[in-house]
Motif scaffolding. Structure first.
Motif, PDB file in Angstrom:
ATOM      1  N   GLN A   1      -9.289  25.113  25.455  1.00 39.81           N
ATOM      2  CA  GLN A   1      -8.268  25.153  26.503  1.00 39.81           C
ATOM      3  C   GLN A   1      -7.578  26.528  26.579  1.00 39.81           C
ATOM      4  O   GLN A   1      -6.695  26.729  27.405  1.00 39.81           O
ATOM      5  CB  GLN A   1      -7.213  24.077  26.256  1.00 39.81           C
ATOM      6  N   HIS A   2      -7.992  27.434  25.703  1.00 37.82           N
ATOM      7  CA  HIS A   2      -7.467  28.805  25.687  1.00 37.82           C
ATOM      8  C   HIS A   2      -5.946  28.854  25.523  1.00 37.82           C
ATOM      9  O   HIS A   2      -5.263  29.649  26.177  1.00 37.82           O
ATOM     10  CB  HIS A   2      -7.875  29.553  26.971  1.00 37.82           C
ATOM     11  N   VAL A   3      -5.404  28.006  24.653  1.00 39.38           N
ATOM     12  CA  VAL A   3      -3.960  28.041  24.419  1.00 39.38           C
ATOM     13  C   VAL A   3      -3.579  29.366  23.771  1.00 39.38           C
ATOM     14  O   VAL A   3      -4.400  30.023  23.119  1.00 39.38           O
ATOM     15  CB  VAL A   3      -3.506  26.862  23.526  1.00 39.38           C
ATOM     16  N   SER A   4      -2.340  29.751  23.933  1.00 42.15           N
ATOM     17  CA  SER A   4      -1.884  31.015  23.360  1.00 42.15           C
ATOM     18  C   SER A   4      -1.423  30.852  21.915  1.00 42.15           C
ATOM     19  O   SER A   4      -1.405  31.807  21.139  1.00 42.15           O
ATOM     20  CB  SER A   4      -0.750  31.598  24.198  1.00 42.15           C
ATOM     21  N   CYS A   5      -1.043  29.634  21.554  1.00 41.20           N
ATOM     22  CA  CYS A   5      -0.535  29.388  20.198  1.00 41.20           C
ATOM     23  C   CYS A   5      -0.800  27.925  19.836  1.00 41.20           C
ATOM     24  O   CYS A   5      -0.780  27.049  20.714  1.00 41.20           O
ATOM     25  CB  CYS A   5       0.968  29.684  20.146  1.00 41.20           C
TER      26      CYS A   5
ATOM     27  N   ASN B   1      -9.638  25.044   5.202  1.00 37.94           N
ATOM     28  CA  ASN B   1      -8.858  25.659   6.278  1.00 37.94           C
ATOM     29  C   ASN B   1      -9.683  26.591   7.170  1.00 37.94           C
ATOM     30  O   ASN B   1      -9.121  27.401   7.905  1.00 37.94           O
ATOM     31  CB  ASN B   1      -7.667  26.433   5.703  1.00 37.94           C
ATOM     32  N   SER B   2     -10.985  26.486   7.130  1.00 37.46           N
ATOM     33  CA  SER B   2     -11.827  27.400   7.905  1.00 37.46           C
ATOM     34  C   SER B   2     -11.576  27.279   9.401  1.00 37.46           C
ATOM     35  O   SER B   2     -11.667  28.265  10.135  1.00 37.46           O
ATOM     36  CB  SER B   2     -13.306  27.169   7.592  1.00 37.46           C
ATOM     37  N   HIS B   3     -11.250  26.062   9.865  1.00 40.05           N
ATOM     38  CA  HIS B   3     -10.990  25.889  11.293  1.00 40.05           C
ATOM     39  C   HIS B   3      -9.713  26.603  11.719  1.00 40.05           C
ATOM     40  O   HIS B   3      -9.560  26.981  12.881  1.00 40.05           O
ATOM     41  CB  HIS B   3     -10.919  24.399  11.657  1.00 40.05           C
ATOM     42  N   LEU B   4      -8.806  26.805  10.766  1.00 39.35           N
ATOM     43  CA  LEU B   4      -7.564  27.524  11.074  1.00 39.35           C
ATOM     44  C   LEU B   4      -7.774  29.037  10.997  1.00 39.35           C
ATOM     45  O   LEU B   4      -7.209  29.794  11.786  1.00 39.35           O
ATOM     46  CB  LEU B   4      -6.459  27.093  10.111  1.00 39.35           C
ATOM     47  N   LYS B   5      -8.596  29.465  10.057  1.00 37.50           N
ATOM     48  CA  LYS B   5      -8.892  30.896   9.951  1.00 37.50           C
ATOM     49  C   LYS B   5      -9.607  31.416  11.194  1.00 37.50           C
ATOM     50  O   LYS B   5      -9.472  32.586  11.560  1.00 37.50           O
ATOM     51  CB  LYS B   5      -9.746  31.161   8.708  1.00 37.50           C
ATOM     52  N   SER B   6     -10.365  30.528  11.851  1.00 38.10           N
ATOM     53  CA  SER B   6     -11.133  30.952  13.029  1.00 38.10           C
ATOM     54  C   SER B   6     -10.259  31.230  14.244  1.00 38.10           C
ATOM     55  O   SER B   6     -10.713  31.849  15.209  1.00 38.10           O
ATOM     56  CB  SER B   6     -12.167  29.880  13.394  1.00 38.10           C
ATOM     57  N   LEU B   7      -8.995  30.802  14.208  1.00 34.20           N
ATOM     58  CA  LEU B   7      -8.118  30.996  15.370  1.00 34.20           C
ATOM     59  C   LEU B   7      -7.912  32.470  15.687  1.00 34.20           C
ATOM     60  O   LEU B   7      -7.779  32.847  16.855  1.00 34.20           O
ATOM     61  CB  LEU B   7      -6.762  30.317  15.131  1.00 34.20           C
ATOM     62  N   ALA B   8      -7.874  33.299  14.663  1.00 38.38           N
ATOM     63  CA  ALA B   8      -7.661  34.735  14.867  1.00 38.38           C
ATOM     64  C   ALA B   8      -8.779  35.342  15.711  1.00 38.38           C
ATOM     65  O   ALA B   8      -8.539  36.261  16.500  1.00 38.38           O
ATOM     66  CB  ALA B   8      -7.568  35.449  13.524  1.00 38.38           C
ATOM     67  N   GLU B   9     -10.002  34.815  15.571  1.00 37.21           N
ATOM     68  CA  GLU B   9     -11.132  35.326  16.354  1.00 37.21           C
ATOM     69  C   GLU B   9     -10.944  35.068  17.852  1.00 37.21           C
ATOM     70  O   GLU B   9     -11.510  35.770  18.681  1.00 37.21           O
ATOM     71  CB  GLU B   9     -12.427  34.648  15.887  1.00 37.21           C
ATOM     72  N   HIS B  10     -10.128  34.054  18.161  1.00 42.56           N
ATOM     73  CA  HIS B  10      -9.877  33.702  19.564  1.00 42.56           C
ATOM     74  C   HIS B  10      -8.520  34.219  20.045  1.00 42.56           C
ATOM     75  O   HIS B  10      -8.075  33.877  21.143  1.00 42.56           O
ATOM     76  CB  HIS B  10      -9.934  32.187  19.735  1.00 42.56           C
ATOM     77  N   ASP B  11      -7.876  35.034  19.212  1.00 40.54           N
ATOM     78  CA  ASP B  11      -6.554  35.593  19.524  1.00 40.54           C
ATOM     79  C   ASP B  11      -5.537  34.483  19.805  1.00 40.54           C
ATOM     80  O   ASP B  11      -4.706  34.579  20.711  1.00 40.54           O
ATOM     81  CB  ASP B  11      -6.633  36.552  20.716  1.00 40.54           C
ATOM     82  N   ILE B  12      -5.611  33.414  19.017  1.00 41.56           N
ATOM     83  CA  ILE B  12      -4.655  32.308  19.127  1.00 41.56           C
ATOM     84  C   ILE B  12      -3.744  32.343  17.907  1.00 41.56           C
ATOM     85  O   ILE B  12      -4.207  32.347  16.768  1.00 41.56           O
ATOM     86  CB  ILE B  12      -5.386  30.951  19.208  1.00 41.56           C
ATOM     87  N   LYS B  13      -2.459  32.385  18.150  1.00 43.27           N
ATOM     88  CA  LYS B  13      -1.481  32.430  17.062  1.00 43.27           C
ATOM     89  C   LYS B  13      -1.319  31.045  16.447  1.00 43.27           C
ATOM     90  O   LYS B  13      -1.552  30.024  17.091  1.00 43.27           O
ATOM     91  CB  LYS B  13      -0.130  32.936  17.562  1.00 43.27           C
ATOM     92  N   LEU B  14      -0.881  31.011  15.184  1.00 48.18           N
ATOM     93  CA  LEU B  14      -0.692  29.750  14.473  1.00 48.18           C
ATOM     94  C   LEU B  14       0.693  29.704  13.835  1.00 48.18           C
ATOM     95  O   LEU B  14       1.106  30.640  13.155  1.00 48.18           O
ATOM     96  CB  LEU B  14      -1.764  29.586  13.387  1.00 48.18           C
ATOM     97  N   ILE B  15       1.390  28.614  14.078  1.00 47.13           N
ATOM     98  CA  ILE B  15       2.661  28.338  13.393  1.00 47.13           C
ATOM     99  C   ILE B  15       2.495  26.996  12.687  1.00 47.13           C
ATOM    100  O   ILE B  15       2.110  26.006  13.296  1.00 47.13           O
ATOM    101  CB  ILE B  15       3.852  28.266  14.360  1.00 47.13           C
ATOM    102  N   GLN B  16       2.806  26.954  11.393  1.00 42.73           N
ATOM    103  CA  GLN B  16       2.720  25.709  10.639  1.00 42.73           C
ATOM    104  C   GLN B  16       4.118  25.160  10.380  1.00 42.73           C
ATOM    105  O   GLN B  16       5.073  25.921  10.225  1.00 42.73           O
ATOM    106  CB  GLN B  16       2.025  25.946   9.299  1.00 42.73           C
ATOM    107  N   PHE B  17       4.215  23.822  10.322  1.00 46.21           N
ATOM    108  CA  PHE B  17       5.509  23.239   9.964  1.00 46.21           C
ATOM    109  C   PHE B  17       5.320  21.971   9.144  1.00 46.21           C
ATOM    110  O   PHE B  17       4.292  21.312   9.218  1.00 46.21           O
ATOM    111  CB  PHE B  17       6.362  22.976  11.212  1.00 46.21           C
ATOM    112  N   ASP B  18       6.328  21.666   8.351  1.00 42.34           N
ATOM    113  CA  ASP B  18       6.385  20.481   7.498  1.00 42.34           C
ATOM    114  C   ASP B  18       5.232  20.459   6.504  1.00 42.34           C
ATOM    115  O   ASP B  18       5.391  20.868   5.365  1.00 42.34           O
ATOM    116  CB  ASP B  18       6.413  19.205   8.350  1.00 42.34           C
ATOM    117  N   ARG B  19       4.047  20.020   6.914  1.00 45.41           N
ATOM    118  CA  ARG B  19       2.882  20.029   6.032  1.00 45.41           C
ATOM    119  C   ARG B  19       2.089  21.296   6.317  1.00 45.41           C
ATOM    120  O   ARG B  19       1.529  21.433   7.406  1.00 45.41           O
ATOM    121  CB  ARG B  19       2.011  18.812   6.295  1.00 45.41           C
TER     122      ARG B  19
END
Length: 343
Positions: free
Chosen positions: A119-123, A135-153
């Motif tokens: 969906q080409h989200v920005s974050c 966590n490989s699926h989370l590391k791949s976000l950088a390749e798509h220029d998608i930012k990541l914010i984690q909370f709680d867990r």
């Protein structure tokens, strides 16, 4: 009834005998199109019930004003309020939200992340599932220029912004309160220890026992009792012990605490005189049970607002090199009747 085909800029261009590029420029407010032509295009677009594809438009501009959220369960007060806090800020900024639920499954979480990437989200704003490991699926976000914010867990190994509650501090305060009320054998319902929040809550429980000179009794600690059903099962086992607990701290959730209360009431056990009960998260129902349940308010809506503000004030502005990337929202012990042994 036949479904009507969605109007595109090509339909408008064909009707007016114009280039599609001219229509596109007019609809986006480009000054290179004459006012007369622009007015005609806008009038025709309205007549044809044209609706702009905002995603395609944003992608052409190099940005997508859409943020994805992945949470374990949407129907829990903590996550629902956090989402409400995020939405309150993003709405003011003209951003849209796509909300996904992992249902505590790592496999579903990965699928949610893939969907949001497509969906080409920005974050992406994430609270991990119960069986989160890789966590490989989370590391791949950088390749798509998608930012990541984690909370709680959160995955502590990833260098991202994180918004957290003071889980250890809150658990320490809860158990200290139970001790102050005169409870002697305090049991713990703990969550999956692969998640840092549950390790922290257990650490708070152990620290409070140690500070007050109480021994750690392993049989009073029950693993993965975090739903109403699992809380009830754990309570049945605890109350069957030769020396049962006189208080139970459901550090996993208020739902587990509700399971404790179910069993206590079914057995005619007086709460709080014979059994103290404390939950975690301040679900709405904790105020109206009989007796009302002592719990911990994590101020989840404020957590949501903090998450959204991190994106707009830090990440979107490109200040991701900040040394401090962890925001802590201090929780509060909410004392109610289920632990007031001394009145």
């Amino acid at each position: 009834m036949e479904k009507q085909k969605r109007t595109t800029i090509y339909d408008i261009a064909k009707k007016l005998n114009l280039n599609a590029s001219s229509v596109s420029r007019a609809l986006s407010g480009n000054s290179n199109v004459s006012e007369t032509t622009k007015a005609l295009i806008l009038k025709t677009a309205k007549e044809l019930n044209y609706r702009q594809n905002s995603m395609a438009s944003n992608l052409r501009k190099g940005e997508n004003q859409t943020i994805g959220i992945v949470v374990p369960r949407i129907n829990q007060n903590f996550f629902a309020n956090a989402i409400a806090g995020i939405e309150e800020v993003t709405y003011q900024k003209g951003y849209n939200l796509i909300i996904c639920q992992s249902n505590e499954s790592a496999e579903r979480e990965i699928k949610c992340i893939d969907t949001l990437i497509n969906q080409h989200v920005s974050c992406i704003i994430l609270s991990t599932s119960a069986d989160f490991e890789d966590n490989s699926h989370l590391k791949s976000l950088a390749e798509h220029d998608i930012k990541l914010i984690q909370f709680d867990r959160v995955d502590e190994t990833l260098d991202t912004y994180k918004v957290l509650s003071g889980n250890e501090e809150a658990a320490f305060e809860a158990v200290s309160h139970l001790i102050e009320q005169g409870y002697k054998r305090i049991a713990l319902l703990e969550g999956p220890q692969n998640l840092s929040i549950f390790r922290e809550r257990k650490a708070g429980y152990l620290a409070a026992l140690k500070k007050n000179g109480f021994p750690v009794i392993k049989e009073l600690i029950r693993e993965n009792a975090w739903t109403r059903e699992l809380g009830a099962i754990a309570t049945e086992n605890l109350l069957a012990l030769p020396e049962p607990p006189d208080a139970i701290f459901a550090s996993t959730s208020d739902f587990a605490a509700l399971g404790v209360l179910d069993v206590a009431q079914s057995k005619g056990i007086n709460v709080p005189q014979q059994l103290g009960i404390c939950g975690f998260s301040n679900e709405d129902f904790t105020e109206i049970t009989q007796p009302s349940i002592t719990t911990i308010d994590q101020f989840s809506k404020e957590i949501g607002k903090s998450i959204a503000n991190l994106y707009f004030q830090k990440i979107k502005k490109g200040t991701v090199a900040d040394l401090i990337k962890v925001v802590n929202i201090k929780p509060k012990l909410v004392v109610r009747n289920s632990t007031l042994k001394n009145g």
